[in-house]
Design an enzyme around this catalytic site. Structure first.
Site, PDB file in Angstrom:
ATOM      1  N   LYS A   1       0.793  -1.285   0.012  1.00 23.99           N
ATOM      2  CA  LYS A   1      -0.173   0.103  -0.049  1.00 23.99           C
ATOM      3  C   LYS A   1       0.722   1.190   0.054  1.00 23.99           C
ATOM      4  O   LYS A   1       0.398   2.169  -0.601  1.00 23.99           O
ATOM      5  CB  LYS A   1      -1.030   0.087   1.252  1.00 23.99           C
ATOM      6  CG  LYS A   1      -2.111  -0.953   1.151  1.00 23.99           C
ATOM      7  CD  LYS A   1      -3.465  -0.546   1.853  1.00 23.99           C
ATOM      8  CE  LYS A   1      -4.439  -1.499   1.799  1.00 23.99           C
ATOM      9  NZ  LYS A   1      -5.591  -1.208   2.645  1.00 23.99           N
TER      10      LYS A   1
ATOM     11  N   LYS B   1      -8.981 -10.983 -10.145  1.00 29.02           N
ATOM     12  CA  LYS B   1     -10.019 -11.098  -9.032  1.00 29.02           C
ATOM     13  C   LYS B   1     -11.256 -10.064  -9.302  1.00 29.02           C
ATOM     14  O   LYS B   1     -10.993  -8.818  -9.971  1.00 29.02           O
ATOM     15  CB  LYS B   1      -9.320 -10.725  -7.650  1.00 29.02           C
ATOM     16  CG  LYS B   1      -8.907 -11.776  -6.653  1.00 29.02           C
ATOM     17  CD  LYS B   1      -8.538 -11.467  -5.626  1.00 29.02           C
ATOM     18  CE  LYS B   1      -9.319 -10.782  -4.469  1.00 29.02           C
ATOM     19  NZ  LYS B   1      -8.662 -10.775  -3.191  1.00 29.02           N
TER      20      LYS B   1
ATOM     21  N   LYS C   1     -13.746  -3.809  -7.485  1.00 30.79           N
ATOM     22  CA  LYS C   1     -14.344  -2.718  -7.823  1.00 30.79           C
ATOM     23  C   LYS C   1     -13.394  -1.706  -8.596  1.00 30.79           C
ATOM     24  O   LYS C   1     -13.560  -0.995  -9.502  1.00 30.79           O
ATOM     25  CB  LYS C   1     -14.701  -1.960  -6.562  1.00 30.79           C
ATOM     26  CG  LYS C   1     -16.146  -1.198  -6.748  1.00 30.79           C
ATOM     27  CD  LYS C   1     -16.767  -0.634  -5.558  1.00 30.79           C
ATOM     28  CE  LYS C   1     -17.090   0.773  -5.658  1.00 30.79           C
ATOM     29  NZ  LYS C   1     -16.584   1.654  -4.806  1.00 30.79           N
TER      30      LYS C   1
END
Ligand code: TRP
Length: 337
Positions: free
Chosen positions: A112, A199, A202
């Site tokens: 991240k 995967k 969104k």
């Protein structure tokens, strides 16, 4: 207190729920409620660790709660993390039972923080992102959970949680915390129907996820255009797209259709159009139930919000009890001086 084993899990507040979220985690939460004493949190403190929008955060928090209820999570098992500030308090204490080195080895932090760096305009990496796993450990240990149902990507955080618990126990000379175990259950890996090598998510865009509350026509259209066979050489193995459709069919509970279509596949007579039709039926049937409940919730938001506040207050009592005991053991000032 019941003798049932305890489960804790949590989810970050994000926008709409798609079938990847549902089959990958939430459906399991719903099932586990029958057998275990479950508490499920919407972790809004965690959501602040990355750049975010305050108004959106609050909106998303309520939204995900409504969605969780619509798909079958009991209101009484749900809490909002920031309504239980003891999570943050315990997180501070746990910061002192966890090393800088350990936290810097967390792969989620590394990934991240790299992600933020990639966006040249936004290089801010918060200390909250670094401390994220410590807050997660607090979420789990504050309820003395026996099991934590999460995906493989969270295993390192669970390992850290056990580590913190052990270090705390050693420091206070008592087996105070039980070490929580990761509960890996058979959960389907739901891939994007537009690109079955990725995967369902969104962030990849509209084509790459199917919302659980989507209109029937939209669900059917997305399944109809699902990638099946790209002609790649699969060496006799099922292609990723077809495999994904079979998993969706099984996950949606259409066992009979699944088995009979699998027989057709094995005998070489499977028609993709029939497989898609059944998958679409499976998802549409589930979605119809969810949408009906969502409709009731929409008309009753105020009441539901009050119930979530009440369930959070109820769950908070357990968190307060743990923090009282921890402060006592850790040598912090207490009321008994
Ligand atoms: N880190 C988890 C995720 O990204 C969310 C989470 C926060 C969590 N606290 C937790 C999961 C406690 C399980 C238990 O999915």
């Amino acid at each position: 207190m019941s003798s049932k084993k305890r489960i804790l899990s949590a989810i970050q507040p994000t926008g709409n729920m798609h079938f990847g979220n549902y089959f990958g985690a939430v459906q399991n939460w719903v099932r586990l409620q029958k057998e275990y004493e479950c508490v499920y949190g919407v972790v809004d403190y965690h959501a602040m660790s990355m750049p975010y929008n305050p108004k959106k955060l609050r909106e998303n928090t309520w939204n995900i709660l409504f969605n969780l209820i619509a798909v079958g999570v009991d209101i009484d098992n749900l809490f909002i993390q920031s309504l239980i500030p003891e999570h943050a308090e315990l997180s501070w204490i746990f910061n002192c039972f966890c090393s800088y080195g350990q936290l810097s080895r967390m792969t989620q932090f590394k990934d991240k923080s790299l992600q933020s760096k990639d966006k040249a305009s936004d290089e801010f990496i918060s200390a909250g992102l670094f401390g994220y796993p410590v807050l997660q450990a607090a979420d789990i240990l504050i309820y003395k959970a026996d099991f934590v149902p999460v995906g493989k990507d969270q295993e390192q955080h669970l390992e850290l949680t056990r580590n913190i618990a052990e270090r705390f126990n050693r420091q206070v000379g008592k087996e105070y915390f039980v070490l929580p175990e990761t509960l890996f259950t058979k959960i389907p890996k739901v891939m994007s129907t537009a690109d079955p090598t990725k995967k369902m998510s969104k962030s990849a865009g509209d084509k790459h996820h199917i919302t659980v509350f989507a209109e029937e026509a939209r669900i059917r259209k997305q399944i109809k255009s699902a990638v099946t066979d790209t002609g790649e050489n699969t060496e006799g193995k099922m292609s990723a797209g077809v495999e994904n459709l079979f998993s969706l069919l099984e996950a949606s509970g259409k066992t009979e259709a699944h088995n009979s279509l699998m027989d057709s596949y094995n005998s070489g007579s499977l028609k993709y159009s029939e497989l898609k039709e059944e998958v679409a039926n499976g998802l549409v049937d589930l979605s119809a139930v969810f949408k009906a409940r969502k409709g009731e919730i929409e008309g009753n938001k105020k009441e539901i919000k009050a119930q979530i506040k009440a369930s959070s207050a109820q769950i908070r009592k357990r968190a307060q009890q743990t923090v009282r005991e921890v402060k006592e053991l850790a040598g912090l000032a207490n009321v008994k001086f």
